[in-house]
Design a protein around this motif. Structure first.
Motif, PDB file in Angstrom:
ATOM      1  N   ASP A   1      37.357  39.383  41.915  1.00 44.48           N
ATOM      2  CA  ASP A   1      37.950  38.387  42.798  1.00 44.48           C
ATOM      3  C   ASP A   1      37.958  36.993  42.184  1.00 44.48           C
TER       4      ASP A   1
ATOM      5  N   ILE B   1      48.993  32.958  43.728  1.00 47.02           N
ATOM      6  CA  ILE B   1      48.162  32.845  42.533  1.00 47.02           C
ATOM      7  C   ILE B   1      48.386  31.520  41.819  1.00 47.02           C
TER       8      ILE B   1
ATOM      9  N   TYR C   1      41.648  26.278  40.700  1.00 47.87           N
ATOM     10  CA  TYR C   1      40.859  27.042  39.738  1.00 47.87           C
ATOM     11  C   TYR C   1      39.760  26.194  39.101  1.00 47.87           C
TER      12      TYR C   1
ATOM     13  N   LYS D   1      36.755  30.693  40.670  1.00 47.00           N
ATOM     14  CA  LYS D   1      38.012  31.299  40.244  1.00 47.00           C
ATOM     15  C   LYS D   1      38.409  30.801  38.857  1.00 47.00           C
TER      16      LYS D   1
ATOM     17  N   TYR E   1      43.013  43.555  42.484  1.00 42.32           N
ATOM     18  CA  TYR E   1      43.264  42.716  41.313  1.00 42.32           C
ATOM     19  C   TYR E   1      44.177  41.551  41.698  1.00 42.32           C
ATOM     20  N   HIS E   2      44.028  40.451  40.980  1.00 39.60           N
ATOM     21  CA  HIS E   2      44.830  39.263  41.238  1.00 39.60           C
ATOM     22  C   HIS E   2      45.709  38.991  40.015  1.00 39.60           C
ATOM     23  N   LEU E   3      46.658  39.891  39.812  1.00 37.19           N
ATOM     24  CA  LEU E   3      47.547  39.815  38.665  1.00 37.19           C
ATOM     25  C   LEU E   3      48.985  39.920  39.131  1.00 37.19           C
TER      26      LEU E   3
ATOM     27  N   ILE F   1      41.624  31.466  35.791  1.00 38.50           N
ATOM     28  CA  ILE F   1      42.960  32.016  35.596  1.00 38.50           C
ATOM     29  C   ILE F   1      43.401  31.844  34.157  1.00 38.50           C
TER      30      ILE F   1
ATOM     31  N   SER G   1      54.976  31.492  35.008  1.00 36.71           N
ATOM     32  CA  SER G   1      53.942  30.547  35.444  1.00 36.71           C
ATOM     33  C   SER G   1      54.441  29.119  35.514  1.00 36.71           C
TER      34      SER G   1
ATOM     35  N   TYR H   1      42.013  35.819  37.693  1.00 37.94           N
ATOM     36  CA  TYR H   1      43.431  35.782  38.024  1.00 37.94           C
ATOM     37  C   TYR H   1      44.248  35.704  36.731  1.00 37.94           C
TER      38      TYR H   1
ATOM     39  N   CYS I   1      48.467  35.435  30.420  1.00 39.42           N
ATOM     40  CA  CYS I   1      47.353  36.354  30.180  1.00 39.42           C
ATOM     41  C   CYS I   1      47.630  37.420  29.145  1.00 39.42           C
TER      42      CYS I   1
END
Length: 828
Positions: free
Chosen positions: A271, A356, A362, A230, A311-313, A232, A318, A274, A236
């Motif tokens: 997958d 997330i 990560y 993973k 999707y992992h958004l 991230i 954050s 992120y 982003c």
């Protein structure tokens, strides 16, 4: 088509026009205004904003306007590139789109006489919502649903996309055989000047993204399995790091599982990717770009044929969500999850954010965090409370530095971290705790001075930068690879990473002996990077700096501290002037050093200042000479605004600072004050109960007992009661059990200041109370006990601004300070 030169400024103008329409819609639609007001009040209560209502509305209007405009961009891109079967706006099948619109309006008018072009646009949006591959673009968290445009505004937007030149061709054509989406990054950055400033929107150059992934993602993949891998980007933006990471991970899956179905390989790569961003339309662009890339990878021609890619958004903060409480020994009430769980914006999916942004999961954390300071006072205090290395006027570089490491895996497979960020923390005072306390605990691998490279929006074109790469573990060696600048800078013609400064970084980073006229690559002693400020200069500058530091005497070695006191003088004409007083009165007349007095390593004061306060206690001295000097200027001084919104005392009030006295000596006066506060609902307080504490205070201690720590009256210089302060203790007082670890601490503390001349005087009383409490505890070990209902972050920040380290303040749990006459809480 050049998105930056033509489409971006044109769409920016459309956003501004749409903002005017949406702002009017919010004001004219009671149900919308009611929903917005409720969300605003909840956000204020949860300390997610300190903005005024009008400013907050403007921010939400901008988000909604950009969302509507961007959605039409997505629709047009799909129409022009035949990614969808129906058409709604224009493109190669523009006539068909107009005919379909006219038919829809005729049929809809049979049941709805008020149908407009807005409903036609909603037809397109509903279609995208029905497709598995694009439903997330326009789901319930999209800012477009905050408020819809008027029919006239929808017509203007459709007409914008349908404009044709003299030859009859469309002015704006988004067709691209390569399905390139880079132009969406330009839109993300520049489509709204207001959003660009508020969110510090700035794209990461592709060559920088590729370099950071080369030095983080690739080594991480080389040392661990693809299964469960993973990465991230918690900042982003429009998804440059996500797109780059997806392509690299997909290539790995092609080699790792050549027999796997292509769509399964694409989903496996997705997958592993992120992303989170505070800006909702940035996340929408990232999602759309990933969708187009997934279509290309699967060789799928239309969105209708695409599977429901996962999707992992998520859009959100954050710095607030998902923090593991174990990272901060600050008690349950400062858990970021609990703070954030009190409130979520309509554009945030709280469940997704918490999943997330859970810590330590990560393998790679990369990004380009915003460089700005936090203007919103509530968020500023909240971040300061949650991230232990935020000091002074800190930039977001500081909490994000810590956040990147917190997100990375720990243990036997620690995660890699890579970021390009502002280098201000290396040089300015706010970065000292980060440099000297936090970064020495992490395994930094590379510190790269990237300021000499030409990057749009960065360095000579914006904010100077540094690139940091490390691993989330304790240091494993005594050295860090550094790239030091030799002082030369690339020009604007050195684009796309082709300039001599950047190419030397890429080509020679692995050679610690390389030096030329652009950079010097060296293995730096880790101890050098544990001292603030950092000096990333080649050519022997580091050796010279080290030699100077080792051979010279420091001021603190020859001068007793403190040297003097910094003061803010509200009326220079009154306090700074030629004064003929006895030279033997240095306690009243002080040398006053101005900036221009410091030259060539010497400082000769050119002025003297009347300083009517005791240097040690801050209390005003009772001295007739001072009164005589200030009396002719009494009117102007009485009307002087010392702090915005507050004034010096008026007639009948004294110049003295407030002081404290045992509450039991002023029972009647305090009871009257407490009853007034309760009656006027300016603070939640039980006057009867609190008055009983006041009455019992004297009985408990007895008339001969030394002052205790429970209840205090606040007196002005004339000895009149102007306020009340109390503390409840969980330990440290006879008759009470000591709390866990044997440390006593406040459970609550209240300060009410009536007719205070300024917030400074109110805080002076709080400070004196804290001093008394600290000196009376009889222990040097100080603890922290937090009240779950307390607004701890803001109060902690206020005390830090007052000069207290939190550990030095007993760990005050809940602090309420109030100006009773103005019903105003502070700090603001």
């Amino acid at each position: 088509m050049s998105a930056r030169d033509t489409l971006t400024p044109e769409l920016r103008a459309e956003v501004l026009r749409l903002e005017d329409d949406l702002r009017a819609r919010v004001a004219s639609l009671p149900e919308v205004q009611s929903a917005w007001r409720a969300e605003y009040d909840a956000a204020r209560a949860a300390d997610r904003t300190a903005a005024a209502w009008e400013a907050w509305v403007d921010e939400r209007v901008t988000l909604a306007a950009v969302a509507w405009v961007l959605t039409t961009v997505f629709i047009r891109f799909c129409e022009d590139n035949a990614l969808v079967k129906p058409v709604w706006i224009s493109g190669p099948r523009g006539r068909e789109a107009i005919a379909a619109q006219q038919q829809f309006l005729r049929e809809a008018a049979r049941t709805n006489a008020n149908v407009t072009d807005r409903e036609w646009l909603l037809q397109a949006i509903d279609y995208f919502k029905s497709l598995p591959a694009t439903s997330g673009l326009v789901d319930d968290t999209s800012p477009m649903w905050l408020v819809t445009p008027s029919g006239d505004a929808a017509t203007r937007l459709l007409n914008f996309w349908r404009e044709r030149n003299e030859a009859g061709g469309l002015i704006r054509d988004l067709a691209d055989p390569d399905l390139g989406t880079r132009f969406l990054g330009d839109l993300y950055q520049d489509i709204s000047e207001d959003a660009k400033k508020r969110y510090a929107l700035l794209q990461t150059p592709v060559f920088v993204e590729e370099f950071i992934l080369d030095r983080t993602l690739e080594p991480a993949l080389n040392e661990r399995s693809l299964d469960g891998f993973k990465m991230i980007d918690p900042t982003c933006g429009s998804g440059h790091f996500l797109l780059g990471g997806f392509q690299r991970l997909l290539n790995r899956w092609h080699k790792h599982a050549p027999g796997m179905d292509e769509r399964e390989r694409v989903q496996s790569a997705l997958d592993s990717v992120y992303g989170v961003d505070l800006n909702p339309f940035a996340v929408a662009i990232a999602r759309f770009r990933l969708t187009v890339s997934a279509l290309q990878a699967c060789d799928i021609a239309t969105l209708e044929d695409a599977p429901a890619f996962k999707y992992h958004l998520a859009a959100g903060d954050s710095l607030l969500h998902g923090l593991d409480q174990g990272e901060f020994d600050l008690g349950a009430s400062l858990s970021a999850d609990q703070v954030a769980a009190r409130f979520a914006y309509a554009t945030e999916n709280l469940v997704a954010l918490q999943k997330i942004l859970a810590n330590a999961q990560y393998d790679v954390v990369v990004g380009n965090p915003p460089y700005i300071t936090v203007a919103d006072k509530s968020l500023n205090a909240l971040y300061r409370a949650m991230y232990g290395y935020c000091r002074g006027t800190y930039a977001l570089t500081v909490p994000f530095m810590e956040r990147f490491f917190l997100l990375a895996r720990r243990g036997d497979r620690p995660g890699w971290i890579g970021q390009i960020t502002s280098n201000s923390f290396m040089k300015r005072g706010f970065g000292k705790p980060l440099v000297e306390k936090y970064l020495p605990t992490r395994d930094l691998r590379y510190v790269i001075d990237s300021e000499g490279a030409w990057m749009p929006g960065h360095n000579m074109d914006g904010t100077p930068t540094v690139i940091l790469i490390g691993v989330n573990r304790s240091p494993v060696s005594g050295q860090v690879r550094g790239v030091l600048s030799m002082g030369k800078r690339e020009g604007s013609s050195d684009t796309n990473g082709s300039g001599p400064y950047w190419t030397r970084i890429v080509e020679h980073l692995d050679d610690p002996s390389f030096t030329d006229e652009w950079i010097s690559v060296r293995d730096l002693p880790r101890s050098d990077l544990a001292t603030h400020p950092w000096t990333l200069v080649g050519g022997g500058a580091l050796d010279l700096k080290r030699s100077l530091e080792e051979s010279v005497r420091r001021v603190r070695d020859v001068v007793a501290m403190p040297i003097g006191r910094a003061v803010r003088i509200g009326a220079d004409d009154a306090f700074v002037r030629e004064i003929r007083l006895d030279a033997a009165r240095p306690d009243l007349i002080k040398p006053y050093l101005l900036g221009e007095d410091v030259r060539d390593w010497t400082a000769v004061p050119s002025k003297r200042v009347v300083y009517p306060y005791d240097m040690r206690t801050g209390q005003r001295r009772a001295d007739g000479a001072i009164e005589k000097i200030l009396w002719p200027l009494r009117t102007s001084l009485a009307n002087l605004w010392l702090v915005p919104g507050t004034r010096r005392p008026g007639p009948g009030q004294t110049w003295a600072m407030t002081s404290l006295a045992p509450a039991g000596e002023h029972v009647d006066a305090l009871r009257a004050l407490l009853e007034r506060v309760e009656a006027e609902h300016v603070m939640e307080i039980d006057a009867v109960k609190e008055s009983s504490y006041v009455a019992s205070d004297r009985r408990r201690r007895g008339p001969e007992a030394a002052p205790g720590l429970s209840c205090w009256a606040i007196l002005n210089g004339d000895g009149l009661v102007v306020g009340y302060m109390s503390g409840r203790f969980g330990g440290g007082i006879p008759g009470h059990d000591l709390p866990e670890r044997g440390i006593g601490g406040f459970i609550s503390m209240i300060a009410i200041v009536k007719e205070a001349r300024s917030r400074r005087h109110g805080w002076h009383a709080v400070r004196e109370f804290a001093k008394l409490a600290r000196s009376g505890r009889g222990t040097t070990e100080l603890g922290l006990r937090l009240d779950e209902a307390g607004d701890v972050g803001r109060r902690r920040a206020a005390f830090e601004r007052m000069g207290f380290v939190f550990d030095d303040l007993l760990g005050t749990a809940s602090v309420e300070v109030l100006l009773a006459d103005g019903c105003e809480r502070f700090p603001q």
